[in-house]
Every structure is written in structure tokens, then in C-alpha cells.
Design a protein around this motif. Structure first.
Motif, PDB file in Angstrom:
ATOM      1  N   GLN A 164       0.836  -1.225   0.000  1.00  0.00           N
ATOM      2  CA  GLN A 164       0.000   0.000   0.000  1.00  0.00           C
ATOM      3  C   GLN A 164       0.859   1.259   0.000  1.00  0.00           C
ATOM      4  N   THR A 165       1.898   1.279  -0.814  1.00  0.00           N
ATOM      5  CA  THR A 165       2.812   2.428  -0.826  1.00  0.00           C
ATOM      6  C   THR A 165       2.066   3.761  -0.885  1.00  0.00           C
ATOM      7  N   HIS A 166       0.981   3.792  -1.697  1.00  0.00           N
ATOM      8  CA  HIS A 166       0.288   5.073  -1.881  1.00  0.00           C
ATOM      9  C   HIS A 166      -0.243   5.654  -0.574  1.00  0.00           C
ATOM     10  N   GLN A 167      -0.481   4.783   0.418  1.00  0.00           N
ATOM     11  CA  GLN A 167      -1.041   5.262   1.692  1.00  0.00           C
ATOM     12  C   GLN A 167      -0.020   6.034   2.527  1.00  0.00           C
ATOM     13  N   TRP A 168       1.273   5.731   2.329  1.00  0.00           N
ATOM     14  CA  TRP A 168       2.262   6.327   3.234  1.00  0.00           C
ATOM     15  C   TRP A 168       3.421   7.051   2.552  1.00  0.00           C
ATOM     16  N   ILE A 169       3.500   6.954   1.241  1.00  0.00           N
ATOM     17  CA  ILE A 169       4.731   7.428   0.598  1.00  0.00           C
ATOM     18  C   ILE A 169       4.946   8.920   0.769  1.00  0.00           C
ATOM     19  N   ARG A 170       3.849   9.693   0.771  1.00  0.00           N
ATOM     20  CA  ARG A 170       4.018  11.145   0.921  1.00  0.00           C
ATOM     21  C   ARG A 170       4.568  11.520   2.305  1.00  0.00           C
ATOM     22  N   SER A 171       4.450  10.621   3.260  1.00  0.00           N
ATOM     23  CA  SER A 171       4.972  10.912   4.606  1.00  0.00           C
ATOM     24  C   SER A 171       6.476  10.705   4.697  1.00  0.00           C
ATOM     25  N   THR A 172       7.084  10.190   3.640  1.00  0.00           N
ATOM     26  CA  THR A 172       8.510   9.862   3.713  1.00  0.00           C
ATOM     27  C   THR A 172       9.403  10.944   3.135  1.00  0.00           C
ATOM     28  N   GLY A 173       8.773  11.926   2.479  1.00  0.00           N
ATOM     29  CA  GLY A 173       9.580  12.952   1.811  1.00  0.00           C
ATOM     30  C   GLY A 173       9.997  12.551   0.411  1.00  0.00           C
ATOM     31  N   ALA A 174       9.502  11.416  -0.098  1.00  0.00           N
ATOM     32  CA  ALA A 174       9.841  11.008  -1.469  1.00  0.00           C
ATOM     33  C   ALA A 174       9.228  11.995  -2.465  1.00  0.00           C
ATOM     34  N   HIS A 175       9.973  12.259  -3.532  1.00  0.00           N
ATOM     35  CA  HIS A 175       9.489  13.194  -4.563  1.00  0.00           C
ATOM     36  C   HIS A 175       8.820  12.475  -5.726  1.00  0.00           C
ATOM     37  N   THR A 176       9.134  11.200  -5.879  1.00  0.00           N
ATOM     38  CA  THR A 176       8.439  10.353  -6.848  1.00  0.00           C
ATOM     39  C   THR A 176       8.332   8.979  -6.206  1.00  0.00           C
ATOM     40  N   TRP A 177       7.347   8.219  -6.641  1.00  0.00           N
ATOM     41  CA  TRP A 177       7.242   6.854  -6.095  1.00  0.00           C
ATOM     42  C   TRP A 177       6.834   5.902  -7.199  1.00  0.00           C
ATOM     43  N   ARG A 178       7.551   4.796  -7.290  1.00  0.00           N
ATOM     44  CA  ARG A 178       7.241   3.791  -8.300  1.00  0.00           C
ATOM     45  C   ARG A 178       5.913   3.157  -7.953  1.00  0.00           C
ATOM     46  N   SER A 179       4.929   3.432  -8.810  1.00  0.00           N
ATOM     47  CA  SER A 179       3.564   2.999  -8.520  1.00  0.00           C
ATOM     48  C   SER A 179       3.237   1.714  -9.256  1.00  0.00           C
ATOM     49  N   THR A 180       4.242   1.090  -9.845  1.00  0.00           N
ATOM     50  CA  THR A 180       4.011  -0.101 -10.664  1.00  0.00           C
ATOM     51  C   THR A 180       5.128  -1.127 -10.461  1.00  0.00           C
ATOM     52  N   GLN A 181       4.851  -2.315 -10.949  1.00  0.00           N
ATOM     53  CA  GLN A 181       5.900  -3.344 -11.075  1.00  0.00           C
ATOM     54  C   GLN A 181       6.920  -2.906 -12.130  1.00  0.00           C
ATOM     55  N   ASP A 182       7.985  -3.677 -12.279  1.00  0.00           N
ATOM     56  CA  ASP A 182       8.999  -3.354 -13.294  1.00  0.00           C
ATOM     57  C   ASP A 182       8.428  -3.461 -14.709  1.00  0.00           C
ATOM     58  N   ILE A 183       8.833  -2.539 -15.541  1.00  0.00           N
ATOM     59  CA  ILE A 183       8.407  -2.563 -16.933  1.00  0.00           C
ATOM     60  C   ILE A 183       9.227  -3.595 -17.717  1.00  0.00           C
ATOM     61  N   HIS A 184       8.607  -4.141 -18.771  1.00  0.00           N
ATOM     62  CA  HIS A 184       9.341  -4.955 -19.753  1.00  0.00           C
ATOM     63  C   HIS A 184       9.072  -4.365 -21.120  1.00  0.00           C
ATOM     64  N   ASP A 185       9.950  -4.673 -22.031  1.00  0.00           N
ATOM     65  CA  ASP A 185       9.848  -4.052 -23.350  1.00  0.00           C
ATOM     66  C   ASP A 185       8.870  -4.826 -24.232  1.00  0.00           C
ATOM     67  N   ASN A 186       7.595  -4.763 -23.886  1.00  0.00           N
ATOM     68  CA  ASN A 186       6.556  -5.269 -24.793  1.00  0.00           C
ATOM     69  C   ASN A 186       5.235  -4.572 -24.444  1.00  0.00           C
ATOM     70  N   PHE A 187       4.264  -4.694 -25.337  1.00  0.00           N
ATOM     71  CA  PHE A 187       3.047  -3.889 -25.183  1.00  0.00           C
ATOM     72  C   PHE A 187       2.161  -4.408 -24.061  1.00  0.00           C
ATOM     73  N   GLN A 188       2.249  -5.704 -23.759  1.00  0.00           N
ATOM     74  CA  GLN A 188       1.468  -6.235 -22.644  1.00  0.00           C
ATOM     75  C   GLN A 188       1.895  -5.551 -21.343  1.00  0.00           C
ATOM     76  N   SER A 189       3.203  -5.401 -21.173  1.00  0.00           N
ATOM     77  CA  SER A 189       3.714  -4.768 -19.959  1.00  0.00           C
ATOM     78  C   SER A 189       3.276  -3.304 -19.898  1.00  0.00           C
ATOM     79  N   VAL A 190       3.400  -2.596 -21.012  1.00  0.00           N
ATOM     80  CA  VAL A 190       2.963  -1.193 -21.059  1.00  0.00           C
ATOM     81  C   VAL A 190       1.478  -1.101 -20.689  1.00  0.00           C
ATOM     82  N   THR A 191       0.683  -2.002 -21.252  1.00  0.00           N
ATOM     83  CA  THR A 191      -0.760  -2.009 -20.992  1.00  0.00           C
ATOM     84  C   THR A 191      -1.038  -2.290 -19.509  1.00  0.00           C
ATOM     85  N   ASP A 192      -0.345  -3.261 -18.960  1.00  0.00           N
ATOM     86  CA  ASP A 192      -0.556  -3.622 -17.547  1.00  0.00           C
ATOM     87  C   ASP A 192      -0.211  -2.447 -16.622  1.00  0.00           C
TER      88      ASP A 192
END
Ligand code: GLA
Length: 380
Positions: A164-192
């Protein structure tokens, strides 16, 4: 430090993984400067995982001298001379995702080391988390250590939306937060990754942007996360989606060997301006039940700082579809004589709604984003 727009840059991971070194990073930096990428906004050059020795030296993180013979401060100085900023990578757990020393228990020491090396950006991963600690504790500790390091360092959290990163990430002082799993170089991954983003749009915005992961544009199936690649149309949809949703834009391909189409796409001015728009209003979805496959057809809208709208049509389906949105659904009063002047992000062509509808046919995997200016109707 306040971060008012999503960071833009290049990151070593997608293409090079463990195969990184000083020469590679400096060559990429030169390419960025000499080919207009710095001027287009790409300013951070980020060395991802695998830069360190496998053991700490005197309790400190140490760079691998075979990969970085002149050290990180040298690299940092060189990047700064070129008008770029320097990004590095560490992890909040016991070891990094690729098995190198991590910052758990050493947060304050490491933040100081990064500051001494002239680091401007820290990507902070989430592998091998100790069981007795929570993610928020780990990120808060590093957030505080960076704030007190004596240097402005953009804190790029990378816990993939887990716990549940979205619930607490702003409390950490982070300026960006990875809101997804790792990307792969194909359209299924982009879509997901796109789909995974839609329910958490309210959590992004100024000073803590949702990060949809590094771009795969230009990889064409090559490199560390290359799994088949995308077509040119699919890469365009990927880039347009990331810009529409105000993700950081971190290039992941080997720019030196990318094709002209990819290089032009990564510099698309209309899309970059939409990504970087300072209003940072939340992107919203319009309901689109009448297309039959609503989960694959998306109409996204974001109000921009100067009063324009960004309007994106995304066809993630397998067939051509007609996209259509009524001006009244965009909050535009047609009775007051208002309409839109639509600039197409691909062709920079201007068009106007017909019968008060913005309408466009899009093939499978295709998309378009309009920068839409509210204007008086000429026929009234
Ligand atoms: C994780 C991150 C990636 C990359 C690798 C490095 O998987 O999500 O972006 O940094 O670790 O090991």
C-alpha cells in the motif's frame, strides 16, 4: 527541496543492467547534450544498480573501480560540467535487488556519501526488506537522512506500489514513487502498467509524482528488460500515456543506437509540455460505455495551467474503434459559443470538433493526445 514537475532523464537499468561503466555513462551524457535531449528537459543521468563493490569499505558504500576507475565524484563533476544532474541507486533492504550492498542500517552514512559525491537524485529500491521493519519506516529514515545531508537530492522511491505504498509514501519525503511493477519491453507490460495506474491517480501530483517506471521507447527488444519489443505505434502510445499521466520520463534505451523515430518521439514537444505542466492537476477518465470494451478504450483528460485541456484517446484493444467525447462532458459551455481548437500531438495538425464532438478513429494499440485550447466558435 520541492519538485514541481516530474523528473526527466536517462537510467542505465533497462538496457545495460550490470554492464555499466564510466565510459558508457559519459558517452550517453554526451549524446544527451549533443542531440538536444538536455534542452528537451532530460537532465538526470542515473546510474542504477550494480555500480558498487560487493562489500562495504570502512562501513561505507564503495564504487567498483573496474567500472568507475575515477570514482563517483569525478563522474558527478563531469556530468555537472555538461549541464546535467547525477543520479544514483541504493536500496532500503538488506541487499540491493541485484545483490549489492544496500542502505538498511546505513541510511545516514550513505546519504552523506551520496552528498559528498555530488549526487542530485537517489533511486531507492525495496528488495530484501527486513521482516521486522515496515516500508514506511525504511523510506522515512532515508528521506530524513537525505534532507539532512547538506545537499538537495531528489528522492525517487521504488517500492513498486507494494505494501500500500500510496497510503504512506508522501509521509517519507519522497518526490516520486514507483507505482508499478517493473516494466518490460513489450506492449502487454505497457498495458498492464497503464491499467494499474488508473485507480491510484489521486495519489500523484506535485512533489510526489506517480512513477510508472523507466521508458522502453527505442529498445526494440534489446537489453536487460527487452522482451520482444513494441511496434512504433505501441511505443508512441506508451510515451503518450506516460506523459498524459505525468510520470517521470526516464529514458531506458541506448540512445546512441536508437532509431530516428524513437529519438523524435522522446523529444515530442507537445507531449513533454503536457507531462511537465505545472498545474499538476489530477488526470481524470471519462466514462465510455458505448464502445463495448470500456476496459481497453480510455479517454483521459487533464486541465493544464494556462486553461487548456490535455485530452488523450487510448486504444488498448485489438480492433479499430471510434473515440468520441462531447464538449459538454468536458465542462465546455457550447451555448456560450465556446469550442476547442485541437492540436494533435503527432502531426501538430489543428482541427475543430464537429457537432460539438471530439471524434477520432484509432486502430489497435493506437492513441492520440490533443492539446485543446478553449476558443470562441467562428460560426456564431
Ligand atoms: C528493481 C527495480 C528496477 C531496477 C532493479 C535493479 O527491480 O524495480 O527498476 O532498479 O531493481 O536491480
Amino acid at each position: 527541496m520541492t519538485v514541481n514537475k516530474p523528473p526527466m532523464g536517462w537510467n542505465s537499468w533497462n538496457t545495460f543492467g550490470e554492464s555499466i561503466n564510466e565510459t558508457l555513462i559519459l558517452e550517453m551524457a554526451d549524446f544527451i547534450v549533443e542531440n538536444g535531449f538536455r534542452d528537451a528537459g532530460y537532465e538526470y543521468v542515473v546510474v542504477d544498480d550494480c555500480w558498487a563493490l560487493k562489500e562495504r569499505v570502512n562501513g561505507k558504500l564503495a564504487y567498483d573501480p573496474e567500472k568507475f576507475p575515477r570514482g563517483m565524484k569525478y563522474l558527478s563533476d563531469k556530468l555537472h560540467e555538461k549541464g546535467l544532474k547525477f543520479g544514483m541507486y541504493s536500496c532500503s533492504g538488506l541487499i540491493t535487488c541485484a545483490g549489492y550492498p544496500s542502505s538498511f542500517g546505513y541510511e545516514w552514512t550513505d546519504a552523506k556519501t551520496f552528498a559528498e559525491w555530488g549526487v542530485d537524485f537517489l533511486k531507492y529500491d525495496y528488495c530484501f526488506k527486513p521482516h521486522n521493519r515496515t516500508g514506511e519506516e525504511l523510506y522515512r529514515t532515508m528521506g530524513l537522512a537525505l534532507k539532512n545531508s547538506g545537499r538537495d537530492i531528489l528522492f525517487s522511491a521504488c517500492s513498486w506500489g507494494a505494501d500500500q505504498t500510496h497510503q504512506w509514501i508522501r509521509s517519507t519525503g519522497a518526490h516520486t514513487w514507483r507505482s508499478t511493477q517493473d516494466i518490460h519491453d513489450n506492449f502487454q507490460s505497457v498495458t498492464d502498467l497503464f491499467n494499474a495506474q488508473l485507480s491510484i491517480l489521486p495519489y500523484g501530483g506535485k512533489n510526489c509524482f506517480n512513477d510508472m517506471d523507466m521508458l522502453v521507447v527505442g529498445m526494440n527488444g534489446k537489453g536487460n528488460v527487452g522482451l520482444g519489443g513494441c511496434t512504433e505505434t505501441q511505443y508512441k502510445t506508451h510515451f503518450a500515456a506516460w506523459c498524459m499521466l505525468q510520470s517521470p520520463l526516464m529514458i531506458g534505451c541506448d540512445l546512441r543506437n536508437a532509431d530516428e523515430g524513437a529519438l523524435a518521439l522522446l523529444k515530442n514537444k507537445i507531449l513533454i509540455e503536457i507531462d511537465q505542466d505545472e498545474s499538476c492537476a489530477q488526470t481524470y477518465r471519462l466514462a465510455n460505455n458505448h464502445w463495448g470494451v470500456p476496459e481497453k478504450m480510455h479517454v483521459l483528460v487533464r486541465p493544464l495551467e494556462n486553461g487548456d485541456l490535455a485530452i488523450g484517446f487510448f486504444n488498448f484493444g485489438e480492433d479499430e474503434r471510434i473515440f468520441q467525447v462531447a464538449l459538454t462532458d468536458l465542462g465546455i459551455d457550447v451555448n456560450a459559443g465556446k469550442t476547442l481548437e485541437l492540436t494533435d500531438c503527432w502531426e501538430e495538425k489543428i482541427s475543430y470538433p464537429f457537432n460539438n464532438l471530439v471524434r477520432r478513429a484509432l486502430g489497435a494499440g493506437e492513441s492520440v493526445v490533443y492539446r485543446a485550447k478553449i476558443v470562441d466558435r467562428k460560426d456564431q
